[in-house]
Scaffold this motif. Structure first.
Motif, PDB file in Angstrom:
ATOM      1  N   LEU A 264       6.522   4.394  -5.718  1.00  0.00           N
ATOM      2  CA  LEU A 264       7.545   3.391  -6.031  1.00  0.00           C
ATOM      3  C   LEU A 264       7.285   2.106  -5.240  1.00  0.00           C
ATOM      4  O   LEU A 264       7.283   1.001  -5.795  1.00  0.00           O
ATOM      5  CB  LEU A 264       8.925   3.947  -5.668  1.00  0.00           C
ATOM      6  N   ILE A 265       7.047   2.266  -3.949  1.00  0.00           N
ATOM      7  CA  ILE A 265       6.848   1.083  -3.116  1.00  0.00           C
ATOM      8  C   ILE A 265       5.513   0.401  -3.425  1.00  0.00           C
ATOM      9  O   ILE A 265       5.446  -0.816  -3.520  1.00  0.00           O
ATOM     10  CB  ILE A 265       6.941   1.448  -1.615  1.00  0.00           C
ATOM     11  N   THR A 266       4.457   1.196  -3.624  1.00  0.00           N
ATOM     12  CA  THR A 266       3.182   0.536  -3.901  1.00  0.00           C
ATOM     13  C   THR A 266       3.232  -0.225  -5.227  1.00  0.00           C
ATOM     14  O   THR A 266       2.677  -1.309  -5.333  1.00  0.00           O
ATOM     15  CB  THR A 266       1.992   1.517  -3.906  1.00  0.00           C
ATOM     16  N   ALA A 267       3.935   0.332  -6.207  1.00  0.00           N
ATOM     17  CA  ALA A 267       4.060  -0.391  -7.477  1.00  0.00           C
ATOM     18  C   ALA A 267       4.844  -1.683  -7.273  1.00  0.00           C
ATOM     19  O   ALA A 267       4.502  -2.731  -7.824  1.00  0.00           O
ATOM     20  CB  ALA A 267       4.741   0.489  -8.520  1.00  0.00           C
ATOM     21  N   ALA A 268       5.888  -1.611  -6.455  1.00  0.00           N
ATOM     22  CA  ALA A 268       6.697  -2.812  -6.199  1.00  0.00           C
ATOM     23  C   ALA A 268       5.865  -3.870  -5.470  1.00  0.00           C
ATOM     24  O   ALA A 268       5.973  -5.064  -5.759  1.00  0.00           O
ATOM     25  CB  ALA A 268       7.927  -2.440  -5.377  1.00  0.00           C
ATOM     26  N   ILE A 269       5.031  -3.444  -4.563  1.00  0.00           N
ATOM     27  CA  ILE A 269       4.181  -4.397  -3.836  1.00  0.00           C
ATOM     28  C   ILE A 269       3.231  -5.087  -4.818  1.00  0.00           C
ATOM     29  O   ILE A 269       3.060  -6.300  -4.817  1.00  0.00           O
ATOM     30  CB  ILE A 269       3.393  -3.686  -2.722  1.00  0.00           C
ATOM     31  N   ARG A 270       2.631  -4.284  -5.674  1.00  0.00           N
ATOM     32  CA  ARG A 270       1.735  -4.833  -6.696  1.00  0.00           C
ATOM     33  C   ARG A 270       2.429  -5.877  -7.562  1.00  0.00           C
ATOM     34  O   ARG A 270       1.910  -6.955  -7.820  1.00  0.00           O
ATOM     35  CB  ARG A 270       1.262  -3.715  -7.618  1.00  0.00           C
ATOM     36  N   GLU A 271       3.605  -5.505  -7.993  1.00  0.00           N
ATOM     37  CA  GLU A 271       4.388  -6.417  -8.822  1.00  0.00           C
ATOM     38  C   GLU A 271       4.679  -7.703  -8.059  1.00  0.00           C
ATOM     39  O   GLU A 271       4.602  -8.794  -8.605  1.00  0.00           O
ATOM     40  CB  GLU A 271       5.681  -5.699  -9.241  1.00  0.00           C
ATOM     41  N   GLY A 272       4.973  -7.566  -6.776  1.00  0.00           N
ATOM     42  CA  GLY A 272       5.253  -8.740  -5.947  1.00  0.00           C
ATOM     43  C   GLY A 272       4.029  -9.637  -5.823  1.00  0.00           C
ATOM     44  O   GLY A 272       4.124 -10.854  -5.902  1.00  0.00           O
ATOM     45  N   TYR A 273       2.869  -9.041  -5.662  1.00  0.00           N
ATOM     46  CA  TYR A 273       1.640  -9.830  -5.553  1.00  0.00           C
ATOM     47  C   TYR A 273       1.258 -10.435  -6.887  1.00  0.00           C
ATOM     48  O   TYR A 273       0.777 -11.551  -6.962  1.00  0.00           O
ATOM     49  CB  TYR A 273       0.488  -8.954  -5.058  1.00  0.00           C
ATOM     50  N   HIS A 274       1.417  -9.646  -7.924  1.00  0.00           N
ATOM     51  CA  HIS A 274       1.039 -10.041  -9.276  1.00  0.00           C
ATOM     52  C   HIS A 274      -0.319 -10.746  -9.285  1.00  0.00           C
ATOM     53  O   HIS A 274      -1.326 -10.140  -8.993  1.00  0.00           O
ATOM     54  CB  HIS A 274       2.134 -10.887  -9.905  1.00  0.00           C
ATOM     55  N   THR A 275      -0.339 -12.045  -9.570  1.00  0.00           N
ATOM     56  CA  THR A 275      -1.643 -12.693  -9.723  1.00  0.00           C
ATOM     57  C   THR A 275      -2.330 -12.947  -8.391  1.00  0.00           C
ATOM     58  O   THR A 275      -3.445 -13.425  -8.361  1.00  0.00           O
ATOM     59  CB  THR A 275      -1.503 -14.051 -10.435  1.00  0.00           C
ATOM     60  N   ALA A 276      -1.649 -12.647  -7.302  1.00  0.00           N
ATOM     61  CA  ALA A 276      -2.256 -12.913  -6.003  1.00  0.00           C
ATOM     62  C   ALA A 276      -3.108 -11.751  -5.527  1.00  0.00           C
ATOM     63  O   ALA A 276      -3.600 -11.748  -4.412  1.00  0.00           O
ATOM     64  CB  ALA A 276      -1.170 -13.218  -4.975  1.00  0.00           C
ATOM     65  N   LEU A 277      -3.272 -10.757  -6.372  1.00  0.00           N
ATOM     66  CA  LEU A 277      -4.059  -9.588  -5.983  1.00  0.00           C
ATOM     67  C   LEU A 277      -5.169  -9.346  -6.990  1.00  0.00           C
ATOM     68  O   LEU A 277      -4.923  -9.326  -8.187  1.00  0.00           O
ATOM     69  CB  LEU A 277      -3.141  -8.355  -5.929  1.00  0.00           C
ATOM     70  N   MET A 278      -6.372  -9.167  -6.481  1.00  0.00           N
ATOM     71  CA  MET A 278      -7.494  -8.941  -7.379  1.00  0.00           C
ATOM     72  C   MET A 278      -7.331  -7.605  -8.092  1.00  0.00           C
ATOM     73  O   MET A 278      -6.922  -6.626  -7.481  1.00  0.00           O
ATOM     74  CB  MET A 278      -8.785  -8.929  -6.570  1.00  0.00           C
ATOM     75  N   LYS A 279      -7.668  -7.577  -9.359  1.00  0.00           N
ATOM     76  CA  LYS A 279      -7.575  -6.334 -10.149  1.00  0.00           C
ATOM     77  C   LYS A 279      -8.409  -5.232  -9.500  1.00  0.00           C
ATOM     78  O   LYS A 279      -9.518  -5.463  -9.060  1.00  0.00           O
ATOM     79  CB  LYS A 279      -8.119  -6.572 -11.561  1.00  0.00           C
ATOM     80  N   GLY A 280      -7.849  -4.037  -9.458  1.00  0.00           N
ATOM     81  CA  GLY A 280      -8.588  -2.906  -8.929  1.00  0.00           C
ATOM     82  C   GLY A 280      -8.667  -2.874  -7.410  1.00  0.00           C
ATOM     83  O   GLY A 280      -9.271  -1.985  -6.842  1.00  0.00           O
ATOM     84  N   VAL A 315      15.632  -0.671  -3.911  1.00  0.00           N
ATOM     85  CA  VAL A 315      14.479  -0.736  -3.016  1.00  0.00           C
ATOM     86  C   VAL A 315      13.347  -1.502  -3.698  1.00  0.00           C
ATOM     87  O   VAL A 315      12.738  -2.397  -3.121  1.00  0.00           O
ATOM     88  CB  VAL A 315      14.006   0.687  -2.627  1.00  0.00           C
ATOM     89  N   ARG A 316      13.119  -1.151  -4.958  1.00  0.00           N
ATOM     90  CA  ARG A 316      12.051  -1.790  -5.706  1.00  0.00           C
ATOM     91  C   ARG A 316      12.266  -3.304  -5.771  1.00  0.00           C
ATOM     92  O   ARG A 316      11.381  -4.088  -5.442  1.00  0.00           O
ATOM     93  CB  ARG A 316      12.020  -1.206  -7.123  1.00  0.00           C
ATOM     94  N   GLU A 317      13.465  -3.674  -6.160  1.00  0.00           N
ATOM     95  CA  GLU A 317      13.742  -5.103  -6.309  1.00  0.00           C
ATOM     96  C   GLU A 317      13.635  -5.841  -4.983  1.00  0.00           C
ATOM     97  O   GLU A 317      13.097  -6.948  -4.914  1.00  0.00           O
ATOM     98  CB  GLU A 317      15.131  -5.306  -6.919  1.00  0.00           C
ATOM     99  N   ALA A 318      14.144  -5.222  -3.940  1.00  0.00           N
ATOM    100  CA  ALA A 318      14.087  -5.874  -2.619  1.00  0.00           C
ATOM    101  C   ALA A 318      12.633  -6.128  -2.226  1.00  0.00           C
ATOM    102  O   ALA A 318      12.301  -7.195  -1.696  1.00  0.00           O
ATOM    103  CB  ALA A 318      14.774  -5.005  -1.576  1.00  0.00           C
ATOM    104  N   ILE A 319      11.761  -5.176  -2.508  1.00  0.00           N
ATOM    105  CA  ILE A 319      10.364  -5.342  -2.105  1.00  0.00           C
ATOM    106  C   ILE A 319       9.667  -6.409  -2.951  1.00  0.00           C
ATOM    107  O   ILE A 319       8.982  -7.280  -2.420  1.00  0.00           O
ATOM    108  CB  ILE A 319       9.612  -3.996  -2.183  1.00  0.00           C
ATOM    109  N   VAL A 320       9.863  -6.341  -4.269  1.00  0.00           N
ATOM    110  CA  VAL A 320       9.231  -7.339  -5.134  1.00  0.00           C
ATOM    111  C   VAL A 320       9.626  -8.743  -4.678  1.00  0.00           C
ATOM    112  O   VAL A 320       8.776  -9.621  -4.464  1.00  0.00           O
ATOM    113  CB  VAL A 320       9.651  -7.143  -6.611  1.00  0.00           C
ATOM    114  N   HIS A 321      10.918  -8.926  -4.486  1.00  0.00           N
ATOM    115  CA  HIS A 321      11.430 -10.228  -4.092  1.00  0.00           C
ATOM    116  C   HIS A 321      10.845 -10.663  -2.749  1.00  0.00           C
ATOM    117  O   HIS A 321      10.398 -11.800  -2.574  1.00  0.00           O
ATOM    118  CB  HIS A 321      12.958 -10.147  -3.996  1.00  0.00           C
ATOM    119  N   CYS A 322      10.831  -9.723  -1.834  1.00  0.00           N
ATOM    120  CA  CYS A 322      10.347 -10.015  -0.479  1.00  0.00           C
ATOM    121  C   CYS A 322       8.876 -10.442  -0.496  1.00  0.00           C
ATOM    122  O   CYS A 322       8.482 -11.410   0.150  1.00  0.00           O
ATOM    123  CB  CYS A 322      10.548  -8.762   0.354  1.00  0.00           C
ATOM    124  N   ILE A 323       8.055  -9.725  -1.258  1.00  0.00           N
ATOM    125  CA  ILE A 323       6.632 -10.058  -1.299  1.00  0.00           C
ATOM    126  C   ILE A 323       6.445 -11.443  -1.932  1.00  0.00           C
ATOM    127  O   ILE A 323       5.718 -12.288  -1.420  1.00  0.00           O
ATOM    128  CB  ILE A 323       5.832  -9.008  -2.111  1.00  0.00           C
TER     129      ILE A 323
END
Ligand code: ADP
Ligand code: MG
Length: 620
Positions: A264-280, A315-323
């Protein structure tokens, strides 16, 4: 102190059962957790042969008296919880009373312990679960546990162990986790008599990260700055946009001080980074969540590695927003480096071509229309030559300029406002372009030193944000196809298209249903250059379908833009003229996430003067 009690049968059965000891690293984990729970200020770990031959953990914690020492080896004996109610809000790392008896039953186990004020301590030796020795012992106050010959009485288990190297690495990772989770505790790790690290009790988390992973990594991290949700406090450090790793070993997560794994948290982090994270790639995080212990269930995994949240969505929303906030906030400090004036050599105006900034050449245009049509630079003329020609008369038509279509007039009001805003921002930026290396890397100077910009990645970022803004505001400009096209798709894809029709239209794709399983497209975004619209649509659907289950509608549009801008952006070998380069840099600096392209690759690399001085041996 007589603190340990046997849990009643009912409570014991509520405690999730399970194998605690999977491998040497689990022994290390359980022992360190006990030391932390015992209030240790210093924990020394020593292993031999991947921990299979020996794991020894020494702490300076509270120690135990004789009775507790004996009781600690009983199953479900714990000083940490008393009743089932306590299970609802566990505040310690341990709570099941299972680790010591489990470890002692599969090894040659020796524990010595002494309470601070006790005259004598206790030593016990257990072999394969059988208590062999109990006597006075214990040197310094605290507890020392030695686990030798792990699984010597369980040959099957032993066969499942990996190589000593792999087991050692697992242990090392485990100690890293605990050390990052508890910077105020000193840690050392000895592997086969070699010191792997010796960490003094650190004042702060950043000290600990620096001691463990080096100053260079710390420099590329940003401190998390967010406190939107009163129920969830998020703190720690995350990698700047564009920083990533090939493995998840530097993706550290803690919930109430406990190192955990959470999809759950790792997915939220990914979502927060979105384009700021290289694929894979995996993000780098040292992320700490603090929430009411009653809203987290830690009693779900045998090794206590996973947790369950009472409010996963929160939790998910808080993390996405925070990142997101943290990454965007980090832009301010980047921009600082472009605010202070750059000192120019005194002779610059006379001798060489004048490369100083001229506001008149950076009048904002619709860059995503303009830049893709850039022509090559004047033949033979380098950047500097063009720049000096421009200086005389910016409006003069040169060979290079003739290739450029005239800038289109600004028509809509909202655009006017946006442009004004952009112009106000750009006025503050200070940098000096030095040149372009290999028709790809723009070299420039800012207050902090040297900056290298990948012009292709930079242009991708600019186009991406420009299109995203348009999509949010008024929709992407479209171009009608000469001949509308119909195409068939399998039922599942048809379903998907039906559900996402309005988003596709917002993205500039004029698409409508044309009978069961058939669709008609009559327009496409004007920035695209597509020869076969039907094939293009199939590809878009394929690309987007995989992303659409987890992400919002807007994200879907962003994905599509990220996928398409790349083809459209200035290519590595496109020679740009000075004003174009300058405009590119200004537009880049105006982006929300200027330092990485929409695929998460860096757009800019800053090499500070301090770093250069170090490299040239001017400063140590
Ligand atoms: P748990 O940690 O779940 O309580 P353990 O089997 O790991 O169960 O430990 C049993 C008990 O032994 C703990 O509750 C604690 O009271 C005591 N204990 C274990 N290790 C230590 C230590 N290093 N220092 C002091 N007490 C300890
Ligand atoms: Mg324990």
């Amino acid at each position: 102190m007589g603190q340990i009690r046997l849990l009643s049968e009912t409570v014991a059965s509520q405690v999730a059962a399970g194998e605690v000891v999977e491998r040497p690293a689990s022994v290390v984990k359980e022992l360190i957790e006990n030391s932390i729970d015992a209030g240790a200020r210093k924990i020394d770990v020593m292993i031999r042969r991947g921990g299979i031959s020996l794991v020894r953990v020494i702490d300076d914690g509270c120690g135990m008296d004789r009775d507790d020492t004996l009781l600690s080896l009983e199953r479900h004996a714990t000083s940490k919880i008393r009743s089932a109610t306590d299970l609802q809000a566990v505040a310690t790392l341990g709570f099941r009373g299972e680790a010591l008896p489990s470890i002692a039953s599969v090894s040659r186990f020796r524990l010595t312990t002494r309470e601070a004020r006790a005259i004598a301590g206790t030593e016990i030796i257990v072999n394969g679960g059988k208590l062999d020795v109990v006597r006075d012992g214990g040197e310094a106050p605290g507890t020392q546990v030695e686990v030798r010959s792990l699984f010597y009485n369980l040959p099957v288990r032993r066969k499942f162990l990996r190589s000593e190297n792999t087991e050692s690495r697992n242990i090392e990772h485990q100690v890293h986790l605990q050390a990052v989770g508890h910077p105020q505790i000193g840690f050392s790790l000895l592997r086969d008599d070699r010191v792997l690290f010796q960490l003094p009790a650190a004042a702060t988390l950043s000290d600990r990260i620096r001691d463990l992973f080096g100053a260079e990594l710390l420099q590329r991290l940003v401190e998390v700055t967010n406190n939107r949700s009163p129920q969830i406090r998020i703190s720690g450090f995350i990698g700047q946009a564009g920083v990533s790793r090939q493995t998840r070993t530097q993706q550290l997560l803690f919930v109430n001080g406990r190192a955990i794994e959470s999809s759950l948290i790792t997915a939220a982090i990914r979502e927060g980074y979105h384009t700021a994270l290289m694929k894979g790639q995996y993000p780098v995080t040292f992320l700490f969540l603090e929430l009411d212990p009653a809203s987290v269930d830690v009693n779900v995994h045998p090794a206590k590695r996973e947790v369950r949240f009472r409010d996963p969505t929160g939790v998910r929303e808080a993390i996405v927003h925070c990142i997101q906030q943290t990454l965007e906030g980090a832009r301010a400090s980047w921009q600082e480096k472009f605010r202070a004036p750059v000192t120019l050599p005194a002779a610059a105006g006379k001798a060489g071509p004048d490369l100083r900034l001229r506001p008149e050449v950076s009048a904002p245009h619709e860059i995503y229309r303009e830049l893709p049509h850039l022509g090559p630079a004047v033949a033979g003329g380098g950047l500097s030559a063009v720049a000096s020609a421009e200086a005389d008369d910016p409006g003069r038509a040169s060979a290079g300029q003739a290739l450029r279509p005239p800038a289109e007039p600004v028509d809509s009001a909202s655009e006017g406002v946006a442009l004004q805003r952009a112009a106000a921002k750009t006025a503050q930026q200070q940098f000096q372009i030095i040149g372009v290396l290999n028709k790809l890397y723009v070299l420039m100077e800012n207050a902090d030193g040297l900056v290298l910009v990948d012009q292709h990645a930079a242009h991708e970022r600019i186009l991406f944000e420009e299109l995203r803004r348009r999509m949010e505001e008024q929709g992407v400009p479209t171009q009608r196809l000469l001949l509308p096209q119909t195409f068939d798709v399998p039922p599942r894809d048809a379903d998907w298209i039906e559900r996402n029709l309005s988003i596709l239209q917002r993205m500039g794709i004029g698409i409508e249903s044309f009978g069961p399983g058939t669709f008609k497209i009559d327009s496409l975004p004007s920035f695209l250059d597509v020869s076969d619209p039907a094939q293009f649509m199939r590809k878009v659907i394929d690309d987007l379908k995989s992303a659409s289950n987890t992400v919002s509608a807007m994200r879907l549009g962003e994905e599509m833009i990220a996928k398409t801008v790349c083809r459209h952006a200035v290519k590595a070998n496109d020679a740009l003229r000075y004003p174009e380069v300058e405009k590119l840099i200004r537009d880049l600096l105006d982006c929300d996430l200027p330092y990485c392209c929409p695929h998460g690759r860096p757009t800019m690399i800053q090499i500070s003067l301090a770093e250069l001085e170090k490299k040239f041996g001017r400063k140590v």
